[in-house]
Design a protein around this motif. Structure first.
Motif, short mmCIF file in Angstrom:
data_model
loop_
_atom_site.label_atom_id
_atom_site.label_comp_id
_atom_site.label_asym_id
_atom_site.label_seq_id
_atom_site.Cartn_x
_atom_site.Cartn_y
_atom_site.Cartn_z
N ARG A 1 -35.68 -1.87 4.95
CA ARG A 1 -36.48 -2.61 3.97
C ARG A 1 -35.85 -2.49 2.59
N ARG A 2 -36.20 -3.44 1.74
CA ARG A 2 -35.74 -3.44 0.35
C ARG A 2 -36.93 -3.06 -0.53
N GLU A 3 -36.71 -2.11 -1.43
CA GLU A 3 -37.78 -1.71 -2.34
C GLU A 3 -37.19 -1.08 -3.59
N ARG A 4 -38.01 -1.04 -4.64
CA ARG A 4 -37.56 -0.42 -5.88
C ARG A 4 -37.34 1.07 -5.66
N LEU A 5 -36.28 1.57 -6.24
CA LEU A 5 -35.93 2.99 -6.11
C LEU A 5 -37.06 3.89 -6.58
N ASP A 6 -37.72 3.52 -7.67
CA ASP A 6 -38.75 4.40 -8.23
C ASP A 6 -40.05 4.43 -7.43
N LEU A 7 -40.09 3.76 -6.28
CA LEU A 7 -41.26 3.82 -5.40
C LEU A 7 -41.13 4.92 -4.35
#
Length: 68
Positions: A12-18
């Motif tokens: 999956r693709r997600e923001r690093l800060d999550l």
């Protein structure tokens, strides 16, 4: 050269800060907080910020690795 066989469980693709504390531990950094991991990751990767969208790949070994 094959090192070890794995099964990909999730991509999956997600923001690093999550990233969560349990995910930081799974990455192999049990003593880091999510904020510390993000700062470390950004220092190691050019042009990376906490808001960068990264590709997360979750996998498992098919067989226990043997180290000699």
């Amino acid at each position: 050269m094959r090192i070890v066989d794995v099964e990909v469980l999730d991509v999956r693709r997600e923001r690093l800060d999550l990233i969560t504390a349990s995910e930081v531990r799974a990455e192999g950094f049990p003593d880091m907080t999510p904020g510390e991991f993000v700062a470390f990751f950004c220092r190691a990767h050019t042009r990376c910020t906490p808001q960068t969208v990264v590709t997360r790949i979750q996998w498992r070994y098919l067989h226990a690795p043997i180290y000699e």
